[in-house]
Design a protein around this motif. Structure first.
Motif, PDB file in Angstrom:
ATOM      1  N   ASN B  43       0.818  -1.213   0.000  1.00 63.83           N
ATOM      2  CA  ASN B  43       0.000   0.000   0.000  1.00 63.83           C
ATOM      3  C   ASN B  43       0.850   1.259   0.000  1.00 63.83           C
ATOM      4  O   ASN B  43       2.040   1.219  -0.268  1.00 63.83           O
ATOM      5  N   TYR B  49      -2.262   8.568   0.392  1.00 64.09           N
ATOM      6  CA  TYR B  49      -3.206   7.575   0.923  1.00 64.09           C
ATOM      7  C   TYR B  49      -2.667   6.852   2.154  1.00 64.09           C
ATOM      8  O   TYR B  49      -3.160   5.794   2.531  1.00 64.09           O
ATOM      9  N   SER B  53      -4.631   3.873   4.268  1.00 61.74           N
ATOM     10  CA  SER B  53      -4.068   2.511   4.164  1.00 61.74           C
ATOM     11  C   SER B  53      -2.856   2.490   5.094  1.00 61.74           C
ATOM     12  O   SER B  53      -3.018   2.517   6.293  1.00 61.74           O
ATOM     13  N   SER B  57      -3.323  -0.258   8.048  1.00 60.30           N
ATOM     14  CA  SER B  57      -3.730  -1.509   7.401  1.00 60.30           C
ATOM     15  C   SER B  57      -2.874  -2.668   7.899  1.00 60.30           C
ATOM     16  O   SER B  57      -3.373  -3.774   8.132  1.00 60.30           O
ATOM     17  N   ASP B 107      -4.732  -5.152   0.471  1.00 60.76           N
ATOM     18  CA  ASP B 107      -4.921  -3.698   0.574  1.00 60.76           C
ATOM     19  C   ASP B 107      -4.881  -2.989  -0.777  1.00 60.76           C
ATOM     20  O   ASP B 107      -5.911  -2.822  -1.405  1.00 60.76           O
ATOM     21  N   PRO B 109      -4.317   0.363  -2.225  1.00 61.15           N
ATOM     22  CA  PRO B 109      -5.077   1.546  -2.620  1.00 61.15           C
ATOM     23  C   PRO B 109      -4.579   2.039  -3.977  1.00 61.15           C
ATOM     24  O   PRO B 109      -3.507   1.619  -4.410  1.00 61.15           O
ATOM     25  N   THR B 132      -8.728  -1.318  -0.518  1.00 66.78           N
ATOM     26  CA  THR B 132      -8.758   0.145  -0.512  1.00 66.78           C
ATOM     27  C   THR B 132      -8.897   0.781  -1.887  1.00 66.78           C
ATOM     28  O   THR B 132      -9.187   1.963  -1.990  1.00 66.78           O
ATOM     29  N   SER B 311     -11.502   1.082   4.909  1.00 64.80           N
ATOM     30  CA  SER B 311     -10.437   0.398   4.183  1.00 64.80           C
ATOM     31  C   SER B 311      -9.618  -0.499   5.115  1.00 64.80           C
ATOM     32  O   SER B 311      -9.261  -1.617   4.762  1.00 64.80           O
ATOM     33  N   HIS B 312      -9.339   0.015   6.311  1.00 67.14           N
ATOM     34  CA  HIS B 312      -8.582  -0.778   7.284  1.00 67.14           C
ATOM     35  C   HIS B 312      -9.400  -1.961   7.784  1.00 67.14           C
ATOM     36  O   HIS B 312      -8.894  -3.076   7.907  1.00 67.14           O
ATOM     37  N   CYS B 315      -9.221  -4.718   5.359  1.00 64.60           N
ATOM     38  CA  CYS B 315      -7.991  -5.526   5.418  1.00 64.60           C
ATOM     39  C   CYS B 315      -8.113  -6.587   6.504  1.00 64.60           C
ATOM     40  O   CYS B 315      -7.755  -7.744   6.310  1.00 64.60           O
TER      41      CYS B 315
END
Lengths: 294, 413
Positions: B43, B49, B53, B57, B107, B109, B132, B311-312, B315
């Motif tokens: 990531n 980002y 992330s 993450s 992940d 992104p 992500t 997003s986290h 993961c």
């Protein structure tokens, strides 16, 4: 409604004005770079990081000490300027006798370290900073709404640019500075402390970047990358204007702001590239830049 | 640079037993290694980002490894920074798989990088758990038997935020779009929604990634007389645009703003003063229910002040489910074929604290509800990170693009 080049005239005027405002930021930042390069022969790649430090200093003053925008406008540049002086004393002063490239690499490395430290401490999403109450709101200009704060940015930038130009070109101090860049040994023989003058000049250039940062804090995201997005463009501005030319960097800053603003209307995708295309053309036609001495 | 961060739950006794069972091969340290599932978190560790992330993450992936407990698996977690560059991302993925024996990439992104890595993982038959990246193409034309797209996508954002805006009377739109794969996908999907509900798209501008000043675009948007300005960008770009929208007083004069993708970390960066009243869609919010709060309390001490965003959470949830599937089918089989591991994941229902019960569809789309939130005003917020009030919930079956409409070659119509 009259159209110019297929764009309604009021929209075009609005874009010209906005371009001028962005140009104010370019002018302010490239001014600091030009001062440092013109007088120290150092390509200060840490300038973007110092711009960012100015914005963060304003945030810290507000959130940690309760000191507002107007005081920060004065205090943040002093604080960041002092960090610049420390950097100059500790590292940069050792490089004056070497090739430009060493100064460039050193300041680039310093920029990466400074940004990394801020990113570790504050993350990458940024921090909130509000527009001061006195400058919030907008004027209705007929063809667009003009936020009061943007007007203030242009005025502040113009005053700052003019004052710097006057100091360097028209005062005795400026004359010493210019003389020292031509022949440091001779100026020192007249009893002027050249190393101290050079240190203070670097501090002043850094403080200019920090003022830009404070002015940017209310309208741009205050985050560790904020300087690295701008600095490359600003370098192009300095190159186009002529490395080290103070008037050149001011005029080019404003002019390129306008060019970029217009590109955002006619071909938005190219707005990040247009300045570099101009740079390439200028370098082909006039390698010393528009206002530079070959 | 990839830097190994080991997180092993070794069960040496189990590994020895397997080695002996395999025809009396001489036991070496390498035998235990061969059964180790290697998870690579790829990531943005240093750019725009990072907060959505980045290290958070990694902490969530490690939490998933820890929460699974020892079920006969050795797990190792490695981390790398793709710097938001597709070539860097796909090179790391290749190196990880070919040289370092990585089995799962998590992940990723940035849609451009995500699509590049998608091809690499498929070619080498490993597992790709994307949390992500936003582009719905990952489960559309570019879907792969090795890929699960976990958390959200552009179609779902368009439906939730865009749909709500059109319903509230915003029937003419102007887009301010980030000029790369993600922005284009988000603009396209939202535009389709608007048009499907008899709305109009009156214009769009595409800005370079990492643009600082939006005033020019905002004035263009305003002069288009659109009722809604749709921001099809993310991260710092969105934060800059929203800050300047407030500065130009555009929202105060009645134009609505649809922030099509915003994470709670962006709201934190904007401050409630600038962000209040904005509407956005997420599939996870730390303060949504007891289970999300429990997850947050568990993981928060490892996050250095950051808050887990959807997003986290994705993961965490994706890795947890993968490890369950791998434990179920055996580490050897899971390592041998990524496609089979993903098929097993699709066959099992998902269940975790972040998203509750869910499932994975044939096209690789993870299904769960989406939530439309409004950002609280400073007066409504009780403290840091208390930012959202729930406006509406879209049930899992309706939240994502229908299976048949995605043009995914894996789906037989």
């Amino acid at each position: 409604m009259d159209d110019l080049f297929g764009i309604p005239a009021p929209l075009l005027f609005g874009q010209l004005l906005l371009g001028l405002i962005n140009g104010a930021f370019y002018a302010m930042l490239s001014l600091g770079l030009a001062v440092i390069f013109g007088l120290l022969n150092i390509v200060n790649m840490a300038h973007g990081a110092q711009f960012m430090m100015g914005a963060f200093a304003a945030w810290m003053l507000l959130n940690w000490l309760g000191i507002g925008y107007w005081a920060a406008l004065l205090l943040a540049p002093i604080i960041v300027g002092i960090t610049g002086i420390i950097l100059e004393k500790a590292f940069i002063s050792r490089l004056y006798k070497l090739d430009h490239l060493y100064g460039l690499l050193l300041t680039f490395g310093l920029a990466l370290i400074i940004e990394g430290v801020f990113r570790n401490e504050f993350g990458s999403s940024g921090l909130p900073y509000r527009i001061p109450a006195e400058l919030s709101g907008a004027w209705d200009l007929g063809f667009m709404f003009m936020p009061v704060y943007r007007g203030w940015v242009v005025i502040a930038a113009l005053i700052l640019c003019l004052a710097t130009w006057l100091i360097i070109e028209k005062t005795r101090l400026g004359a010493y500075l210019r003389a020292a860049t031509e022949n440091a040994a001779l100026v020192q023989a007249f009893g002027v402390n050249v190393p101290r003058m050079v240190t203070l000049t670097y501090g002043f250039g850094v403080a200019l970047a920090a003022v830009g940062g404070v002015l940017a804090a209310p309208i741009y995201s205050v985050n560790p990358q904020m300087g690295s997005n701008l600095i490359i463009v600003v370098f192009a501005v300095v190159v186009i204007g002529g490395m080290g030319s103070i008037l050149g960097s001011i005029l080019t800053g404003f002019a390129l702001g306008i060019v970029e603003g217009l590109t955002k209307v006619f071909w938005p995708e190219a707005s990040a590239t247009v300045i570099f295309v101009i740079m390439a053309i200028v370098l082909l036609a006039r390698p010393a830049g528009l206002f530079g001495r070959a | 640079m990839p830097q190994p961060m080991t997180n092993r739950r070794s069960l040496i006794a189990g590994a020895t037993a397997t080695a002996t069972a395999l025809g009396g091969l001489p036991w070496r340290g390498a035998r235990a290694q061969a059964n180790t599932l290697k998870i690579g978190v790829l990531n943005d560790q240093s750019g725009v980002y990072r907060d959505i992330s980045g290290p958070t993450s990694v902490a969530c992936v490690r939490q998933a490894v820890q929460d699974l407990g020892s079920r006969g698996l050795n797990v190792e977690v490695v981390v790398a920074d793709h710097q938001n560059k597709p070539d860097v991302g796909s090179n790391i993925a290749r190196q990880w798989i070919d040289r370092d024996g990585v089995d799962v990439i998590v992940d990723v992104p940035n849609s451009a990088v995500a699509l590049a890595v998608n091809g690499v993982v498929r070619e080498r038959n490993k597992v790709y758990l994307n949390s992500t990246a936003a582009t719905a193409d990952l489960t559309g034309p570019q879907c792969s038997p090795n890929t699960v797209h976990w958390t959200y996508d552009t179609w779902m954002l368009a439906r939730s935020t865009g749909g709500a805006m059109v319903k509230a009377g915003g029937d003419s739109w102007f887009f301010i779009t980030a000029d790369y794969a993600f922005g284009h996908a988000l603009e396209r999907d939202t535009g389709n929604f608007v048009k499907a509900q008899n709305g109009r798209v009156v214009g769009a501008v595409r800005h370079p990634l990492g643009n600082t000043d939006y005033s020019s675009f905002l004035v263009q948007a305003q002069s288009s007389r659109a009722k809604v300005i749709g921001l099809a960008n993310a991260g710092t770009d969105t934060v800059n645009a929203v800050k300047q929208l407030a500065e130009f007083g555009i929202t105060r004069r009645g134009t609505k703003v649809a922030v099509l993708l915003m994470f709670i970390n962006d709201v934190h960066g904007l401050g409630l003063q600038a962000a209040q009243g904005l509407v956005c869609t997420e599939t996870f919010y730390w303060d949504l229910n007891d289970r999300t709060r429990a997850f947050t309390n568990k993981v928060r001490p490892h996050l250095a002040g950051n808050m887990p965003a959807m997003s986290h959470a994705g993961c965490y949830s994706a890795v947890l489910h993968y490890l369950k599937a791998a434990a179920d089918m055996g580490a050897d089989k899971a390592k041998a074929s990524g496609a089979e591991a993903v098929a097993r994941m699709k066959a099992m229902p998902t269940e975790d604290d972040c998203f509750g019960a869910g499932s994975i569809r044939a096209d690789g789309r993870k299904i769960h509800p989406s939530y439309l939130f409004e950002v609280k005003s400073p007066a409504e917020s009780k403290g840091p990170w208390d930012y959202y009030k729930l406006l509406q919930t879209t049930p899992a079956e309706e939240a994502f693009r229908p299976l048949a409409e995605g043009a995914c070659p894996l789906v037989r119509s």
